[in-house]
Design a protein around this motif. Structure first.
Motif, PDB file in Angstrom:
ATOM      1  N   PHE A   1       7.584 -14.043  11.671  1.00  0.00           N
ATOM      2  CA  PHE A   1       6.842 -14.875  10.926  1.00  0.00           C
ATOM      3  C   PHE A   1       7.656 -16.133  10.577  1.00  0.00           C
ATOM      4  CE2 PHE A   1       5.884 -10.341  10.194  1.00  0.00           C
ATOM      5  CZ  PHE A   1       4.222 -10.147  10.161  1.00  0.00           C
ATOM      6  N   LEU A   2       6.664 -17.059  10.352  1.00  0.00           N
ATOM      7  CA  LEU A   2       7.473 -18.381  10.021  1.00  0.00           C
ATOM      8  C   LEU A   2       7.097 -18.999   8.771  1.00  0.00           C
ATOM      9  CD1 LEU A   2       7.866 -21.319  12.620  1.00  0.00           C
ATOM     10  CD2 LEU A   2       6.758 -21.691  10.467  1.00  0.00           C
TER      11      LEU A   2
ATOM     12  N   TYR B   1       7.369  -8.858   1.846  1.00  0.00           N
ATOM     13  CA  TYR B   1       6.959  -7.818   2.596  1.00  0.00           C
ATOM     14  C   TYR B   1       5.487  -7.613   2.466  1.00  0.00           C
ATOM     15  CZ  TYR B   1      11.999  -6.607   3.239  1.00  0.00           C
ATOM     16  OH  TYR B   1      13.453  -6.740   3.330  1.00  0.00           O
ATOM     17  N   GLU B   2       4.880  -7.719   1.384  1.00  0.00           N
ATOM     18  CA  GLU B   2       3.617  -7.661   1.128  1.00  0.00           C
ATOM     19  C   GLU B   2       2.893  -8.730   1.966  1.00  0.00           C
ATOM     20  OE1 GLU B   2       2.679  -8.185  -3.011  1.00  0.00           O
ATOM     21  OE2 GLU B   2       3.776  -6.131  -3.664  1.00  0.00           O
ATOM     22  N   SER B   3       3.256  -9.915   2.268  1.00  0.00           N
ATOM     23  CA  SER B   3       2.644 -11.002   3.167  1.00  0.00           C
ATOM     24  C   SER B   3       2.701 -10.403   4.471  1.00  0.00           C
ATOM     25  CB  SER B   3       3.393 -12.281   2.770  1.00  0.00           C
ATOM     26  OG  SER B   3       3.186 -12.722   1.790  1.00  0.00           O
ATOM     27  N   PHE B   4       3.556  -9.826   4.807  1.00  0.00           N
ATOM     28  CA  PHE B   4       3.843  -9.350   6.203  1.00  0.00           C
ATOM     29  C   PHE B   4       2.760  -8.317   6.584  1.00  0.00           C
ATOM     30  CE2 PHE B   4       8.791 -10.304   5.772  1.00  0.00           C
ATOM     31  CZ  PHE B   4       8.550 -11.687   6.061  1.00  0.00           C
ATOM     32  N   GLU B   5       2.546  -7.344   5.664  1.00  0.00           N
ATOM     33  CA  GLU B   5       1.812  -6.229   5.702  1.00  0.00           C
ATOM     34  C   GLU B   5       0.258  -6.796   5.817  1.00  0.00           C
ATOM     35  OE1 GLU B   5       0.559  -1.925   3.977  1.00  0.00           O
ATOM     36  OE2 GLU B   5       2.162  -3.301   3.245  1.00  0.00           O
TER      37      GLU B   5
ATOM     38  N   GLY C   1       7.924   0.057   8.595  1.00  0.00           N
ATOM     39  CA  GLY C   1       8.305  -1.331   8.939  1.00  0.00           C
ATOM     40  C   GLY C   1       9.688  -1.368   8.481  1.00  0.00           C
ATOM     41  N   ASP C   2      10.615  -2.287   8.984  1.00  0.00           N
ATOM     42  CA  ASP C   2      11.639  -2.658   8.453  1.00  0.00           C
ATOM     43  C   ASP C   2      12.364  -4.215   9.040  1.00  0.00           C
ATOM     44  OD1 ASP C   2      13.645  -0.072  10.330  1.00  0.00           O
ATOM     45  OD2 ASP C   2      12.961  -1.739  11.067  1.00  0.00           O
TER      46      ASP C   2
ATOM     47  N   SER D   1       0.692  -1.167   0.129  1.00  0.00           N
ATOM     48  CA  SER D   1      -0.071  -0.005  -0.076  1.00  0.00           C
ATOM     49  C   SER D   1       0.732   1.075   0.214  1.00  0.00           C
ATOM     50  CB  SER D   1      -0.921  -0.020   1.282  1.00  0.00           C
ATOM     51  OG  SER D   1      -0.085   0.163   2.369  1.00  0.00           O
ATOM     52  N   GLY D   2       2.108   1.191   0.030  1.00  0.00           N
ATOM     53  CA  GLY D   2       3.012   2.208  -0.242  1.00  0.00           C
ATOM     54  C   GLY D   2       3.756   2.518   1.187  1.00  0.00           C
ATOM     55  N   MET D   3       3.303   1.878   1.989  1.00  0.00           N
ATOM     56  CA  MET D   3       4.161   1.932   3.283  1.00  0.00           C
ATOM     57  C   MET D   3       5.463   1.022   3.162  1.00  0.00           C
ATOM     58  SD  MET D   3       2.309   3.902   4.888  1.00  0.00           S
ATOM     59  CE  MET D   3       0.357   4.293   4.684  1.00  0.00           C
ATOM     60  N   GLY D   4       6.447   1.527   3.828  1.00  0.00           N
ATOM     61  CA  GLY D   4       7.870   1.092   3.594  1.00  0.00           C
ATOM     62  C   GLY D   4       8.629   0.109   4.485  1.00  0.00           C
ATOM     63  N   PHE D   5       9.014  -1.107   4.026  1.00  0.00           N
ATOM     64  CA  PHE D   5       9.987  -1.761   4.949  1.00  0.00           C
ATOM     65  C   PHE D   5      11.542  -1.396   4.502  1.00  0.00           C
ATOM     66  CE2 PHE D   5       6.383  -4.558   5.377  1.00  0.00           C
ATOM     67  CZ  PHE D   5       6.172  -4.816   6.636  1.00  0.00           C
ATOM     68  N   GLY D   6      12.305  -1.257   5.467  1.00  0.00           N
ATOM     69  CA  GLY D   6      13.796  -1.137   5.141  1.00  0.00           C
ATOM     70  C   GLY D   6      14.363  -2.429   4.547  1.00  0.00           C
TER      71      GLY D   6
END
Length: 314
Positions: A298-299, A190-194, A248-249, A170-175
Motif C-alpha cells: 500500500f502507498l 491496519y484497519e485501512s489495509f483490511e 495478516g502481518d 473485524s478481529g482478524m490479526g496483523f502481526g
C-alpha cells in the motif's frame, strides 16, 4: 569426430532448463481469477526488485513482478543498447530465445537451414558452433537461476514478525512486524489495509473502474482494466464474494520522499467464480470458499489515504 559426449551433455542441460521452465509456464497460464488475475503486479517504489521479508503469514518468498512500470537498471526496449530480447519481462526465456535464434542463423549461414544436417564439413562446423553456443547459454541461464534462488532464500531468512498478534477491525490479526520499519503503522492503518482488501475485490467484481481509481494507484487500475477487458472479450464476469481476512502481518514499512509504503502479507478467503455475462450461469469455479495468501503493498501520499500499489503472489 565424436559428437556423442557433447550432445549428451547438451541434452542433460536442456532437460534441466525444461524442468525449471515448466512450473513457471503452468503458473503463468493457470486460470486464476480474483483481482490481479493471480499474478504479481504493481510497484513497491525503490524496493520493486527486492523481495519483501518473509512473515509467519507468508513464509515463502514473494514472486517477482510479472507486470510493473518500474524499470530495472539494465537497458530495455527502446533504450540505447536494448532490444526485443532485452526488454523487461523477457528474462531467462527471452535470452534463451535469442540464443536459439542465433544458433539457427548460424545454421543457415552454413547452408543447412535452422539446425541443418551434417552432410558436409562446413555443416559439421556449423553444428559444433550451434551446440557450443546453446550449451553456453544454458549454463549461463542455470547460473542466473541459481543466483536468483539463493537471493530468494536469503530474503526468506530475513527478519520475521513478533509472535504476538494484535487484533484489529473485524478481529482478524496483523502481526506487529520486526520493529525495524522506519514508518510507524498504527491500528487505524491496519484497519485501512483490511478495508482495502475487501473494497478493491468488490469494486473489481462489480467492474466499477471509477471506484477502483479511489482505491488503487493508476498503475494498478490500468492492470485491472486490462483484465476486465479480457473478461468482456470472453463474455464473462469475474464475481468475487465473501472476502474475509484470516491472518495478516506486516512485512516492512518505509518512506520514500513524500510517500509511505507498507507491504503486508495477507491470508484471506473468498468465493471466486466466472459467470456468463448474458445468463449469469457459473462457467468457472465451484462456488466454495478458497484461501489465498498474497503480499499487498500500500502507498500513502503525504496527507492522503492508503491505496493499493502492488499485489505479489507467494
Amino acid at each position: 569426430m565424436n559428437f556423442r559426449p557433447r550432445v549428451f551433455g547438451f541434452v542433460q542441460a536442456f532437460a534441466v532448463i525444461l524442468s525449471l521452465a515448466l512450473p513457471l509456464v503452468v503458473a503463468a497460464t493457470s486460470a486464476d481469477a480474483r483481482i490481479g488475475g493471480g499474478v504479481s503486479s504493481g510497484s513497491r517504489g525503490a524496493r520493486t526488485f527486492s523481495a519483501p521479508p518473509s512473515t509467519s503469514t507468508a513464509p515463502n518468498a514473494a514472486q517477482p513482478f510479472n507486470r510493473t512500470i518500474t524499470q530495472p537498471g539494465s537497458p530495455g526496449l527502446g533504450t540505447p543498447g536494448g532490444g526485443f530480447f532485452n526488454r523487461p519481462g523477457m528474462g531467462l526465456f527471452g535470452g534463451l530465445a535469442a540464443g536459439f535464434l542465433g544458433a539457427g542463423l548460424l545454421g543457415m549461414l552454413f547452408g543447412g537451414g535452422m539446425f541443418g544436417g551434417i552432410g558436409g564439413f562446413s555443416s559439421i562446423i556449423g553444428l559444433m558452433l550451434q551446440i557450443g553456443l546453446i550449451v553456453f547459454l544454458v549454463r549461463l541461464a542455470m547460473s542466473w537461476w541459481q543466483r536468483r534462488h539463493e537471493s530468494q532464500t536469503a530474503y526468506a531468512g530475513g527478519p520475521s514478525p513478533l509472535s504476538a498478534q494484535a487484533s484489529y477491525g473485524s478481529g482478524m490479526g496483523f502481526g506487529l512486524g520486526s520493529g525495524s520499519a522506519p514508518v510507524q503503522i498504527l491500528p487505524a492503518d491496519y484497519e485501512s489495509f483490511e478495508r482495502l482488501l475487501g473494497e478493491t475485490q468488490d469494486a473489481y467484481s462489480n467492474e466499477d473502474v471509477a471506484r477502483l481509481h479511489t482505491l488503487a494507484t493508476p498503475e494498478m487500475v490500468s492492470y485491472f482494466v486490462r483484465d476486465l477487458d479480457q473478461n468482456r472479450a470472453r463474455n464473462v464476469v469475474n464475481k468475487v464474494a465473501a472476502t474475509r481476512l484470516l491472518q495478516g502481518d506486516l512485512a516492512e514499512a518505509w518512506r520514500e520522499g513524500d510517500a509511505d509504503y507498507a507491504s503486508v502479507a495477507m491470508r484471506y478467503s473468498l468465493i471466486d467464480t466466472y459467470v456468463d455475462r448474458a445468463t449469469g450461469r457459473v462457467v468457472e469455479g465451484n462456488g466454495q470458499p478458497e484461501e489465498v495468501t498474497e503480499v499487498w503493498t500500500f502507498l500513502r501520499p503525504r496527507g492522503g489515504n492508503w491505496e493499493l500499489s502492488a499485489i505479489q503472489q507467494t
